[in-house]
Design a protein around this motif. Structure first.
Motif, PDB file in Angstrom:
ATOM      1  N   GLY A 166       0.900  -1.740   0.144  1.00  0.00           N
ATOM      2  CA  GLY A 166      -0.212  -0.033  -0.212  1.00  0.00           C
ATOM      3  C   GLY A 166       0.951   1.557  -0.019  1.00  0.00           C
ATOM      4  O   GLY A 166       1.006   2.640   0.131  1.00  0.00           O
ATOM      5  N   LEU A 167       1.873   1.349  -0.268  1.00  0.00           N
ATOM      6  CA  LEU A 167       2.736   2.330  -0.548  1.00  0.00           C
ATOM      7  C   LEU A 167       2.932   3.327  -1.652  1.00  0.00           C
ATOM      8  O   LEU A 167       2.667   2.850  -2.690  1.00  0.00           O
ATOM      9  N   ALA A 168       2.881   4.637  -1.406  1.00  0.00           N
ATOM     10  CA  ALA A 168       1.811   5.646  -2.751  1.00  0.00           C
ATOM     11  C   ALA A 168       3.809   5.411  -3.684  1.00  0.00           C
ATOM     12  O   ALA A 168       4.512   6.691  -2.667  1.00  0.00           O
ATOM     13  N   VAL A 169       3.975   5.045  -4.616  1.00  0.00           N
ATOM     14  CA  VAL A 169       5.032   5.631  -5.032  1.00  0.00           C
ATOM     15  C   VAL A 169       4.603   5.946  -6.737  1.00  0.00           C
ATOM     16  O   VAL A 169       3.625   5.018  -7.312  1.00  0.00           O
ATOM     17  N   ASP A 170       6.094   6.108  -7.347  1.00  0.00           N
ATOM     18  CA  ASP A 170       6.199   6.657  -8.694  1.00  0.00           C
ATOM     19  C   ASP A 170       5.994   5.824  -9.961  1.00  0.00           C
ATOM     20  O   ASP A 170       7.775   4.773  -9.175  1.00  0.00           O
ATOM     21  N   ARG A 171       5.899   5.323 -10.591  1.00  0.00           N
ATOM     22  CA  ARG A 171       6.282   3.506 -11.590  1.00  0.00           C
ATOM     23  C   ARG A 171       6.582   4.347 -12.068  1.00  0.00           C
ATOM     24  O   ARG A 171       6.904   5.607 -12.669  1.00  0.00           O
ATOM     25  N   VAL A 172       7.588   3.327 -11.922  1.00  0.00           N
ATOM     26  CA  VAL A 172       8.673   3.257 -13.132  1.00  0.00           C
ATOM     27  C   VAL A 172       8.643   2.607 -14.058  1.00  0.00           C
ATOM     28  O   VAL A 172       8.437   2.245 -14.512  1.00  0.00           O
ATOM     29  N   GLU A 173       9.462   3.957 -15.759  1.00  0.00           N
ATOM     30  CA  GLU A 173       8.451   3.224 -16.808  1.00  0.00           C
ATOM     31  C   GLU A 173      10.100   2.786 -17.392  1.00  0.00           C
ATOM     32  O   GLU A 173      10.836   3.341 -17.223  1.00  0.00           O
ATOM     33  N   TYR A 174       9.769   1.450 -18.564  1.00  0.00           N
ATOM     34  CA  TYR A 174      11.256   1.200 -18.487  1.00  0.00           C
ATOM     35  C   TYR A 174      11.067   0.656 -20.066  1.00  0.00           C
ATOM     36  O   TYR A 174       9.727   0.381 -20.383  1.00  0.00           O
ATOM     37  N   THR A 175      12.355   0.452 -21.108  1.00  0.00           N
ATOM     38  CA  THR A 175      11.778  -0.787 -21.704  1.00  0.00           C
ATOM     39  C   THR A 175      11.800  -1.710 -21.794  1.00  0.00           C
ATOM     40  O   THR A 175      12.378  -2.424 -21.042  1.00  0.00           O
ATOM     41  N   ASP A 176      10.722  -2.532 -22.686  1.00  0.00           N
ATOM     42  CA  ASP A 176      11.008  -3.999 -22.121  1.00  0.00           C
ATOM     43  C   ASP A 176      11.493  -4.395 -23.264  1.00  0.00           C
ATOM     44  O   ASP A 176      11.202  -4.306 -24.358  1.00  0.00           O
ATOM     45  N   ASN A 177      12.748  -5.093 -22.882  1.00  0.00           N
ATOM     46  CA  ASN A 177      13.642  -5.770 -24.523  1.00  0.00           C
ATOM     47  C   ASN A 177      12.700  -7.528 -24.882  1.00  0.00           C
ATOM     48  O   ASN A 177      13.122  -7.979 -25.332  1.00  0.00           O
ATOM     49  N   ALA A 178      11.488  -7.943 -23.983  1.00  0.00           N
ATOM     50  CA  ALA A 178      11.568  -9.086 -24.544  1.00  0.00           C
ATOM     51  C   ALA A 178      11.100  -9.491 -26.250  1.00  0.00           C
ATOM     52  O   ALA A 178      11.563 -10.373 -26.330  1.00  0.00           O
ATOM     53  N   ALA A 179      10.533  -8.231 -26.589  1.00  0.00           N
ATOM     54  CA  ALA A 179      10.608  -8.840 -28.172  1.00  0.00           C
ATOM     55  C   ALA A 179      12.188  -9.391 -28.994  1.00  0.00           C
ATOM     56  O   ALA A 179      12.033 -10.138 -29.332  1.00  0.00           O
ATOM     57  N   THR A 180      13.049  -8.362 -28.600  1.00  0.00           N
ATOM     58  CA  THR A 180      14.733  -8.542 -29.125  1.00  0.00           C
ATOM     59  C   THR A 180      15.153  -9.592 -28.638  1.00  0.00           C
ATOM     60  O   THR A 180      15.593 -10.240 -29.410  1.00  0.00           O
ATOM     61  N   ILE A 181      14.038 -10.149 -27.229  1.00  0.00           N
ATOM     62  CA  ILE A 181      14.829 -11.859 -26.468  1.00  0.00           C
ATOM     63  C   ILE A 181      14.323 -12.596 -27.405  1.00  0.00           C
ATOM     64  O   ILE A 181      14.813 -14.142 -27.649  1.00  0.00           O
ATOM     65  N   ALA A 182      12.804 -12.759 -27.755  1.00  0.00           N
ATOM     66  CA  ALA A 182      12.373 -13.577 -28.345  1.00  0.00           C
ATOM     67  C   ALA A 182      12.567 -13.626 -29.655  1.00  0.00           C
ATOM     68  O   ALA A 182      13.027 -14.754 -29.915  1.00  0.00           O
ATOM     69  N   LEU A 183      13.180 -12.887 -30.847  1.00  0.00           N
ATOM     70  CA  LEU A 183      13.959 -12.130 -31.491  1.00  0.00           C
ATOM     71  C   LEU A 183      15.327 -13.536 -32.261  1.00  0.00           C
ATOM     72  O   LEU A 183      15.421 -14.303 -32.253  1.00  0.00           O
ATOM     73  N   LEU A 184      15.322 -12.992 -30.656  1.00  0.00           N
ATOM     74  CA  LEU A 184      17.273 -14.158 -30.914  1.00  0.00           C
ATOM     75  C   LEU A 184      17.122 -15.761 -30.487  1.00  0.00           C
ATOM     76  O   LEU A 184      17.993 -16.252 -30.870  1.00  0.00           O
ATOM     77  N   GLU A 185      16.367 -15.782 -29.366  1.00  0.00           N
ATOM     78  CA  GLU A 185      16.342 -17.169 -28.683  1.00  0.00           C
ATOM     79  C   GLU A 185      14.444 -17.320 -28.828  1.00  0.00           C
ATOM     80  O   GLU A 185      14.718 -19.126 -28.808  1.00  0.00           O
ATOM     81  N   GLY A 186      13.770 -16.546 -29.587  1.00  0.00           N
ATOM     82  CA  GLY A 186      12.493 -17.868 -29.167  1.00  0.00           C
ATOM     83  C   GLY A 186      12.436 -19.194 -30.415  1.00  0.00           C
ATOM     84  O   GLY A 186      13.493 -19.129 -31.648  1.00  0.00           O
ATOM     85  N   LYS A 187      11.343 -20.063 -30.251  1.00  0.00           N
ATOM     86  CA  LYS A 187      11.507 -20.989 -30.656  1.00  0.00           C
ATOM     87  C   LYS A 187      10.270 -21.560 -30.868  1.00  0.00           C
ATOM     88  O   LYS A 187       9.188 -20.474 -30.718  1.00  0.00           O
ATOM     89  N   PRO A 188       9.558 -22.130 -32.217  1.00  0.00           N
ATOM     90  CA  PRO A 188      10.954 -22.028 -33.287  1.00  0.00           C
ATOM     91  C   PRO A 188      11.559 -21.579 -33.747  1.00  0.00           C
ATOM     92  O   PRO A 188      12.128 -21.912 -34.505  1.00  0.00           O
ATOM     93  N   LEU A 189      11.142 -20.327 -33.911  1.00  0.00           N
ATOM     94  CA  LEU A 189      12.001 -19.074 -34.798  1.00  0.00           C
ATOM     95  C   LEU A 189      12.421 -18.492 -34.510  1.00  0.00           C
ATOM     96  O   LEU A 189      11.822 -17.398 -34.230  1.00  0.00           O
TER      97      LEU A 189
END
Length: 289
Positions: A166-189
């Motif tokens: 229940g702590l009020a904190v400012d949300r930290v925005e960041y760039t999600d690199n999941a798409a790049t990781i999937a491009l490099l190692e995803g299955k099957p392609l």
């Protein structure tokens, strides 16, 4: 003992006799072979034979094929990489076993076991050079994984914990690199999957690899085709910036030249450590890790 095993492969001079021979060219190569064989706990002749030839089965019969010089050198390099990889895994396994024993033997139960650990701060960064090759791709791939782990552990999980409390904190925005990781190692392609497939294709070339990559990932947000040298290069949009890779050497560096003769020779080593590194038990641990 670990130092002896790690020191051996770089000292083993590549066989340099005529193609198809089991000869060594020069006293330096002979001395290097003998030193490597002594460090690895095997005979000179056994090590040379494992490096210079391999056995194949065809029509129910076995044939011994002598390697050409580049193939023998590739086998030497493959053995070096296998030794370093297995020695690293062996050290980690031994450390984990020791830490678990410390926690279990302290008499304080689960709390003590969970407190036994080693923290490592890995300062990582991308490699972006004028010419980037296979090594840079693997380094930047590892950095993508580290970045994902960092954001998950240091930002995502921490923000979720704050919300639960229940702590009020400012949300930290960041760039999600999941798409790049999937491009490099995803299955099957993925980039690495296409590379592996090309390594299995007879007659694959730098041009065929590049064409397969372009056709597979055209339009992907993290993939690009360079303006110059598009028939021999591709671009990946990493979290640290866009990197253009030259595919020269990708196919040869990705192939596994560790044929069965070399692990078999290592398992028969007079060195208990070397034999353990290539044992079936060690291989099972590596597959389960």
């Amino acid at each position: 003992a670990g130092g002896r095993a790690a020191a051996a492969p770089p000292l083993a001079g590549a066989p340099a006799g005529p193609p198809g021979s089991l000869e060594l060219d020069g006293e330096g190569a002979v001395a290097a072979l003998r030193l490597a064989a002594r460090l690895l706990g095997c005979g000179d002749a056994e090590l040379l034979t494992a490096l210079n030839s391999r056995t194949i089965s065809a029509g129910g019969e076995e044939m011994v094929i002598c390697k050409k010089l580049p193939e023998a050198r590739a086998s030497r390099d493959a053995l070096a990489k296998a030794l370093y990889e297995r020695l690293f895994d062996h050290i980690i396994f031994a450390l984990n076993g020791s830490l678990a024993a410390v926690g279990q033997g302290s008499g304080r139960g689960a709390a003590a076991a969970s407190s036994a650990g080693i923290g490592i701060l890995d300062i990582f960064g991308s490699e972006i050079f004028a010419t980037n090759g296979f090594e840079q791709l693997l380094i930047n791939y590892a950095n993508e994984k580290l970045q994902a782990h960092f954001t998950a552990a240091a930002i995502t999980l921490l923000q979720a914990e704050y919300l639960r409390e229940g702590l009020a904190v400012d949300r930290v925005e960041y760039t999600d690199n999941a798409a790049t990781i999937a491009l490099l190692e995803g299955k099957p392609l993925s980039v690495l999957a296409v590379l592996d497939d090309q390594c299995l294709q007879a007659g694959a070339t730098d041009a065929s690899l590049t064409a397969a990559l372009h056709s597979s990932f055209d339009g992907h947000a993290s993939y690009g085709t360079p303006r110059i040298g598009a028939d021999r290069a591709f671009t990946i949009g990493h979290f640290g910036g866009r990197v253009t890779y030259s595919v020269a050497g990708f196919l040869s560096k990705n192939k596994d030249a560790l044929f069965a003769e070399l692990p078999s020779t290592m398992r028969a080593s007079a060195s208990p450590l070397v034999a353990e590194l290539f044992s079936e038990a060690a291989e099972q641990r590596r597959q389960q890790a």
